[in-house]
Design a protein around this motif. Structure first.
Motif, PDB file in Angstrom:
ATOM      1  N   GLN A  86       0.447  -1.036   0.098  1.00 35.17           N
ATOM      2  CA  GLN A  86      -0.055  -0.234   0.284  1.00 35.17           C
ATOM      3  C   GLN A  86       0.843   1.512   0.361  1.00 35.17           C
ATOM      4  N   ARG A  89       2.868   2.020  -3.560  1.00 34.46           N
ATOM      5  CA  ARG A  89       2.054   2.241  -4.221  1.00 34.46           C
ATOM      6  C   ARG A  89       1.052   4.054  -4.486  1.00 34.46           C
ATOM      7  N   ALA A  90       1.567   3.833  -2.883  1.00 37.40           N
ATOM      8  CA  ALA A  90       0.988   6.129  -2.550  1.00 37.40           C
ATOM      9  C   ALA A  90       2.232   6.114  -3.004  1.00 37.40           C
ATOM     10  N   ILE A  93       2.157   6.804  -7.011  1.00 39.07           N
ATOM     11  CA  ILE A  93       0.854   8.009  -7.020  1.00 39.07           C
ATOM     12  C   ILE A  93       1.392   9.167  -7.115  1.00 39.07           C
ATOM     13  N   GLU A 158      -5.569  -1.136   5.138  1.00 39.02           N
ATOM     14  CA  GLU A 158      -6.438  -0.788   4.062  1.00 39.02           C
ATOM     15  C   GLU A 158      -7.738  -1.055   3.757  1.00 39.02           C
ATOM     16  N   CYS A 160      -9.840   0.618   1.328  1.00 44.47           N
ATOM     17  CA  CYS A 160     -10.067   1.331  -0.051  1.00 44.47           C
ATOM     18  C   CYS A 160      -9.280   0.865  -0.823  1.00 44.47           C
ATOM     19  N   GLU A 161      -9.894   0.883  -1.827  1.00 40.60           N
ATOM     20  CA  GLU A 161      -9.332   0.212  -3.275  1.00 40.60           C
ATOM     21  C   GLU A 161      -7.700   1.335  -3.551  1.00 40.60           C
ATOM     22  N   ARG A 162      -7.443   2.436  -3.345  1.00 44.30           N
ATOM     23  CA  ARG A 162      -6.240   2.952  -3.436  1.00 44.30           C
ATOM     24  C   ARG A 162      -6.213   3.331  -1.961  1.00 44.30           C
ATOM     25  N   ASN A 164      -5.911   4.846   0.661  1.00 46.02           N
ATOM     26  CA  ASN A 164      -5.886   6.109   0.563  1.00 46.02           C
ATOM     27  C   ASN A 164      -4.876   6.328   2.400  1.00 46.02           C
ATOM     28  N   CYS A 192     -13.522   5.922   1.299  1.00 51.16           N
ATOM     29  CA  CYS A 192     -12.857   5.968  -0.020  1.00 51.16           C
ATOM     30  C   CYS A 192     -12.689   6.522  -1.212  1.00 51.16           C
ATOM     31  N   GLN A 195     -11.232  11.991  -2.913  1.00 53.39           N
ATOM     32  CA  GLN A 195      -9.201  11.697  -3.810  1.00 53.39           C
ATOM     33  C   GLN A 195      -7.882  13.287  -3.310  1.00 53.39           C
TER      34      GLN A 195
END
Ligand SMILES: [Zn+2]
Length: 321
Positions: A86, A89-90, A93, A158, A160-162, A164, A192, A195
């Motif tokens: 996670q 990935r964050a 991003i 986590e 959420c899909e993202r 977060n 979730c 943005q």
């Protein structure tokens, strides 16, 4: 009078004249004090920290940033594979959305990511703390609040899909505070659908627009002139984003270089750390009795680039105008 007597008299008078002249130029004379401050203010607020609850996130302090666009991080082994994935990935991003360049390292990271199943007690009942994050070492240089170290703690898995939770905590480490927009990633409680607002991307890119350079500034000179001698105290600050290496001071009186003790033409100031002011005191520097102006110039070896090149000198006007 014999010719010889005349010659002796002339020589004696000549010697007397020379002695008087030497006495005159070395006479301490009336001492006059001077002070000159560099009022130039390069500081402009890029991202402020007005402490209002706003739908937009401010920074904890004004102009918070890491020294460079490249920022290193380390994820501790205690983090399970899911949390490691996670947070990686964050970082990816934000790396892709901004000019920042996050890099994973094995030693001496700027951001350390820790994990724990035991979350701290929340202030509000009914809430839970999913993670924590923020800068842990900051230096205020007047231009920037430079973040040297930050820490992220991930507690909850986590949902959420993202990623977060991790995105939220990374933005805290980059200096951004909560806001009161429930749709924003930096709203205090997680959802979730939240943005990353565009203004985060803009703010980060503007904050990191300047390269991570040092910036020496002569901020003040206090001087006292007596005859041909000048006593002075000079303050030099490094208000930039990097250590100033091998810096030195040169002084010119009416264009002529002023020599320091031992006949040296510059005074070695060594390294000046981020946000540090060095104060140098010099006594009896020989400038001419009739010198009109003294210029103090600091520079790094090899003319290394700085954030601002026009704040490295200060001029002391001795004419009283
Ligand atoms: Zn938060």
């Amino acid at each position: 009078m014999k010719v010889l007597d005349v010659i002796i008299l002339v020589v004696l008078l000549g010697l007397l004249g020379a002695a008087l002249y030497l006495f005159y130029i070395n006479l301490p004379g009336e001492s006059i004090q001077f002070i000159v401050k560099n009022e130039q203010n390069n500081s402009k607020i890029i991202v402020g920290n007005e402490n209002v609850s706003s739908s937009r996130s401010k920074q904890f302090y004004s102009n918070m940033r890491f020294p460079d666009r490249e920022i290193t991080y380390l994820v501790e082994d205690e983090c399970n594979l899911d949390k490691q994935r996670q947070v990686l990935r964050a970082f990816d991003i934000i790396d892709e959305m901004t000019t920042l360049d996050f890099r994973q390292v094995l030693n001496n990271p700027q951001i350390i990511v820790t994990c724990s199943e035991i979350a701290p007690e929340p202030e509000n009942k009914g809430h839970f703390i999913a993670g924590e994050g923020g800068p842990t070492q900051i230096i205020n240089t007047s231009l920037y609040s430079v973040i040297l170290e930050g820490k992220i703690s991930l507690f909850r898995p986590e949902k959420c899909e993202r990623p977060n939770i991790a995105l939220h905590e990374i933005l805290h480490v980059l200096g951004f505070d909560h806001n009161n927009n429930p749709k924003s990633i930096l709203y205090p409680t997680l959802d979730c659908s939240q943005q990353i607002d565009n203004y985060f991307i803009d703010a980060i890119n503007i904050l990191y627009d300047s390269p991570g350079l040092a910036d020496l500034k002569v901020s003040e000179v206090n001087a006292e002139k007596a005859g041909r001698y000048l006593d002075f105290e000079i303050k030099i600050i490094n208000q930039g984003l990097n250590v100033a290496k091998s810096s030195s001071l040169r002084v010119f009186a009416d264009g002529e270089i002023v020599k320091f003790e031992g006949g040296k033409e510059s005074f070695d100031l060594g390294e000046i750390e981020i946000g540090t002011t060095k104060i140098l005191t010099v006594e009896n520097a020989r400038i001419g009795r009739s010198a009109n102006e003294v210029i103090f110039i600091v520079d790094q070896e090899n003319n290394v680039d700085e954030l601002f090149e026009d704040n490295n000198e200060i001029i002391l006007d001795l004419t009283g105008n």
